[in-house]
Design an enzyme around this catalytic site. Sequence first.
Site, PDB file in Angstrom:
ATOM      1  N   PHE A 148       1.635  -6.648   8.021  1.00  0.00           N
ATOM      2  CA  PHE A 148       2.089  -7.260   9.273  1.00  0.00           C
ATOM      3  C   PHE A 148       0.954  -7.874  10.084  1.00  0.00           C
ATOM      4  O   PHE A 148       1.178  -8.743  10.919  1.00  0.00           O
ATOM      5  CB  PHE A 148       2.822  -6.210  10.131  1.00  0.00           C
ATOM      6  CG  PHE A 148       1.891  -5.327  10.927  1.00  0.00           C
ATOM      7  CD1 PHE A 148       1.395  -5.729  12.163  1.00  0.00           C
ATOM      8  CD2 PHE A 148       1.469  -4.101  10.423  1.00  0.00           C
ATOM      9  CE1 PHE A 148       0.519  -4.925  12.886  1.00  0.00           C
ATOM     10  CE2 PHE A 148       0.590  -3.297  11.135  1.00  0.00           C
ATOM     11  CZ  PHE A 148       0.113  -3.714  12.366  1.00  0.00           C
ATOM     12  N   GLU A 175       8.134  -7.521   6.622  1.00  0.00           N
ATOM     13  CA  GLU A 175       9.436  -7.710   7.271  1.00  0.00           C
ATOM     14  C   GLU A 175       9.332  -7.648   8.792  1.00  0.00           C
ATOM     15  O   GLU A 175      10.260  -7.983   9.509  1.00  0.00           O
ATOM     16  CB  GLU A 175      10.444  -6.670   6.747  1.00  0.00           C
ATOM     17  CG  GLU A 175      10.115  -5.205   7.045  1.00  0.00           C
ATOM     18  CD  GLU A 175       9.164  -4.570   6.017  1.00  0.00           C
ATOM     19  OE1 GLU A 175       8.259  -5.261   5.519  1.00  0.00           O
ATOM     20  OE2 GLU A 175       9.333  -3.356   5.740  1.00  0.00           O
ATOM     21  N   SER A 225      -1.521  -0.946   3.441  1.00  0.00           N
ATOM     22  CA  SER A 225      -2.130   0.372   3.648  1.00  0.00           C
ATOM     23  C   SER A 225      -2.507   1.014   2.306  1.00  0.00           C
ATOM     24  O   SER A 225      -1.952   0.656   1.260  1.00  0.00           O
ATOM     25  CB  SER A 225      -1.152   1.267   4.407  1.00  0.00           C
ATOM     26  OG  SER A 225       0.022   1.424   3.640  1.00  0.00           O
ATOM     27  N   CYS A 280      -7.844  -4.999   9.577  1.00  0.00           N
ATOM     28  CA  CYS A 280      -8.408  -4.120   8.542  1.00  0.00           C
ATOM     29  C   CYS A 280      -9.926  -4.093   8.639  1.00  0.00           C
ATOM     30  O   CYS A 280     -10.567  -3.224   8.063  1.00  0.00           O
ATOM     31  CB  CYS A 280      -7.989  -4.595   7.171  1.00  0.00           C
ATOM     32  SG  CYS A 280      -8.605  -6.230   6.818  1.00  0.00           S
ATOM     33  N   GLU A 381      -6.755   6.606   9.448  1.00  0.00           N
ATOM     34  CA  GLU A 381      -6.853   5.208   9.891  1.00  0.00           C
ATOM     35  C   GLU A 381      -5.889   5.056  11.058  1.00  0.00           C
ATOM     36  O   GLU A 381      -4.670   5.008  10.872  1.00  0.00           O
ATOM     37  CB  GLU A 381      -6.462   4.252   8.760  1.00  0.00           C
ATOM     38  CG  GLU A 381      -6.616   2.799   9.179  1.00  0.00           C
ATOM     39  CD  GLU A 381      -6.046   1.788   8.181  1.00  0.00           C
ATOM     40  OE1 GLU A 381      -5.108   2.112   7.456  1.00  0.00           O
ATOM     41  OE2 GLU A 381      -6.577   0.656   8.163  1.00  0.00           O
TER      42      GLU A 381
HETATM   43  P1  NAD Z   1       2.074  -1.434   4.712  1.00  0.00           P
HETATM   44  O1  NAD Z   1       1.358  -0.851   3.558  1.00  0.00           O
HETATM   45  O2  NAD Z   1       3.049  -0.593   5.455  1.00  0.00           O
HETATM   46  O3  NAD Z   1       2.925  -2.725   4.221  1.00  0.00           O
HETATM   47  C1  NAD Z   1       2.354  -3.726   3.419  1.00  0.00           C
HETATM   48  C2  NAD Z   1       3.455  -4.356   2.556  1.00  0.00           C
HETATM   49  O4  NAD Z   1       4.008  -3.354   1.703  1.00  0.00           O
HETATM   50  C3  NAD Z   1       4.610  -4.925   3.364  1.00  0.00           C
HETATM   51  O5  NAD Z   1       5.004  -6.158   2.804  1.00  0.00           O
HETATM   52  C4  NAD Z   1       5.696  -3.867   3.236  1.00  0.00           C
HETATM   53  O6  NAD Z   1       7.008  -4.410   3.254  1.00  0.00           O
HETATM   54  C5  NAD Z   1       5.405  -3.240   1.879  1.00  0.00           C
HETATM   55  N1  NAD Z   1       5.772  -1.830   1.825  1.00  0.00           N
HETATM   56  C6  NAD Z   1       5.734  -0.926   2.848  1.00  0.00           C
HETATM   57  N2  NAD Z   1       6.115   0.287   2.415  1.00  0.00           N
HETATM   58  C7  NAD Z   1       6.402   0.164   1.099  1.00  0.00           C
HETATM   59  C8  NAD Z   1       6.837   1.080   0.089  1.00  0.00           C
HETATM   60  N3  NAD Z   1       7.078   2.367   0.365  1.00  0.00           N
HETATM   61  N4  NAD Z   1       7.005   0.614  -1.170  1.00  0.00           N
HETATM   62  C9  NAD Z   1       6.772  -0.677  -1.470  1.00  0.00           C
HETATM   63  N5  NAD Z   1       6.353  -1.592  -0.544  1.00  0.00           N
HETATM   64  C10 NAD Z   1       6.173  -1.169   0.719  1.00  0.00           C
HETATM   65  O7  NAD Z   1       0.976  -2.046   5.693  1.00  0.00           O
HETATM   66  P2  NAD Z   1       1.173  -2.642   7.152  1.00  0.00           P
HETATM   67  O8  NAD Z   1       1.458  -1.540   8.111  1.00  0.00           O
HETATM   68  O9  NAD Z   1       2.095  -3.810   7.130  1.00  0.00           O
HETATM   69  O10 NAD Z   1      -0.298  -3.218   7.424  1.00  0.00           O
HETATM   70  C11 NAD Z   1      -1.355  -2.451   7.935  1.00  0.00           C
HETATM   71  C12 NAD Z   1      -2.203  -1.877   6.838  1.00  0.00           C
HETATM   72  O11 NAD Z   1      -2.724  -2.919   6.012  1.00  0.00           O
HETATM   73  C13 NAD Z   1      -3.432  -1.142   7.355  1.00  0.00           C
HETATM   74  O12 NAD Z   1      -3.616   0.013   6.590  1.00  0.00           O
HETATM   75  C14 NAD Z   1      -4.574  -2.125   7.140  1.00  0.00           C
HETATM   76  O13 NAD Z   1      -5.859  -1.547   7.007  1.00  0.00           O
HETATM   77  C15 NAD Z   1      -4.140  -2.769   5.869  1.00  0.00           C
HETATM   78  N6  NAD Z   1      -4.776  -4.066   5.677  1.00  0.00           N
HETATM   79  C16 NAD Z   1      -5.779  -4.148   4.753  1.00  0.00           C
HETATM   80  C17 NAD Z   1      -6.418  -5.353   4.559  1.00  0.00           C
HETATM   81  C18 NAD Z   1      -7.538  -5.476   3.561  1.00  0.00           C
HETATM   82  O14 NAD Z   1      -7.969  -6.575   3.340  1.00  0.00           O
HETATM   83  N7  NAD Z   1      -8.010  -4.417   2.940  1.00  0.00           N
HETATM   84  C19 NAD Z   1      -6.045  -6.473   5.310  1.00  0.00           C
HETATM   85  C20 NAD Z   1      -5.016  -6.352   6.230  1.00  0.00           C
HETATM   86  C21 NAD Z   1      -4.382  -5.133   6.410  1.00  0.00           C
END
Ligand code: NAD
Length: 498
Positions: A148, A175, A225, A280, A381
């Site tokens: 997101f 989403e 994440s 991130c 985090e």
């Molecule tokens: P998230 O992991 O909740 O979601 C990421 C994606 O995975 C979304 O498209 C979501 O729909 C999908 N998703 C969520 N739960 C799922 C599940 N149980 N099974 C399958 N798919 C699933 O992450 P977020 O809250 O949207 O974003 C924040 C996180 O992203 C933080 O941990 C941040 O550090 C990380 N992030 C990392 C980087 C990097 O480059 N390393 C960059 C941006 C964000």
Amino acid sequence: MTYDHWIGGTSVPGSGTRLGDVFDPALGAVRRLVRLGTAADVDAAVRVARAAAGSWAQTSVTARSRIMFAFRELLVRHEDELAVVISSEHGKTLDDARGEVVRGREVVEFACGIPQLLKGAFSDQVSRGVDSHSFRQPLGVVAGITPFNFPVMVPLWMHPLAIACGNAFVLKPSERVPGASDLVARLYQRAGLPDGVFNVVHGDKVAVDALLSHPGVDAVSFVGSTPIARYVHAAASRAGKRVQALGGAKNHAVVMPDADLEFAADHIVAAGYGSAGQRCMAISAVVAVGSVADDLVERIRERTLRIAVGPGGADGVEMGPVVTAAARDRIAGAVERGAKDGATVVVDGRDLVVAGHEDGFFIGPTLLDHVSPSMDAYRDEIFGPVLTVLRVPTLDAAIELINANPYGNGTAVFTSSGHVAREFERRVEVGMIGVNVPVPVPMAFHSFGGWKQSLFGDHHIHGPEGVAFYTRAKVVTTRWPQVRREVERAPLAFPTVS
Ligand code: NAD
């Protein structure tokens, strides 16, 4: 209004009935709805992408490059429109949203150079009368699954390069912030990209799982994440796909006694609270070395108290709300636990109320001092506007602390010593390092990626490693013998050079 999927160059509602709420975090109110795609919707998108991938891969590399140039121009023209959508669904300020569009656009600029990037290598006369050349070809269909916190930039880390390399792409954006991807899809179409090469399926775990198991998907780029990155990496690998999965972070800023403290404090505040700490690469742990701690904490406190918090679209606002009510409550809980565990709450943002936005998902910038490595406030985090300060005696102890942390995304050192900087960058087990630069996000012509639990897979994202990830190599060994009357017999022994 409901955000539909974008499949084959048109908006489609898909086959499902589930809808997700898309909030305006500054108001705490539902702004729009989004379709939550089914396995059938994913199948439809992947089939369309597969059908488009064949002729797209045959399109000349110069024609692909020209479409990227046109797309780049449209991103410039629609920068403000994209920023408004990002800000209204994510909550970040308009300036910050424009910044992410610009940083994402830089990947498109890199992808414009695809003819140069895909130039192969040629070796003349590797054996008598024999030459060798190598080149790279696209994989087919690439899926991108994104978080997101950067609704435009993180998808742009993926699709311009994947597409310029000759692949078709299916994006599953977060989403929680789906709006910008719709606009991006339309800009690609206006830039001349053939329908079906770029597709968007909105959704949650159902759509992600369908992509991970679909036999028509060749590779998966994921950013999100750590628990989901680990899951995506395992599931996609099991299904035989190429996968890179970037995860979460805990980024440390080390402040040495020889640093310019005013400069360090100012930059740490910007890096910790910008985008409400939802980057991130945000700094979340400040590591004060030796005698600097009290002075540094006081300077950070002063600057933190002056941060203007409010709706991201309003003039003069420096920090907006966090993305959901659940995120706000989770962050407040982490502060409470930190206080219970013995940390000093120097600035407490938990009771902040923004006039006129009482239902918004706001939490003010928060500063915790005397945090220790065993506290949850350090280990988790937090992904919100919370800076934690840890005190260590030496540079060695600071490096040891960073290397013991399971994450290895970004880190920075503030110092005026070249020797310290060199020691730091050589010894920390982290993928992206800043020297007096707190958010060291690599430019598009380098690659972005962390170490340890911040990245699962072999390739970093965008830059040269992106080109390698979205293509596979061929090496051709060629002989054109002169037609002779007497044919030399080919030996059955393993060929060696002569
Ligand atoms: P998230 O992991 O909740 O979601 C990421 C994606 O995975 C979304 O498209 C979501 O729909 C999908 N998703 C969520 N739960 C799922 C599940 N149980 N099974 C399958 N798919 C699933 O992450 P977020 O809250 O949207 O974003 C924040 C996180 O992203 C933080 O941990 C941040 O550090 C990380 N992030 C990392 C980087 C990097 O480059 N390393 C960059 C941006 C964000």
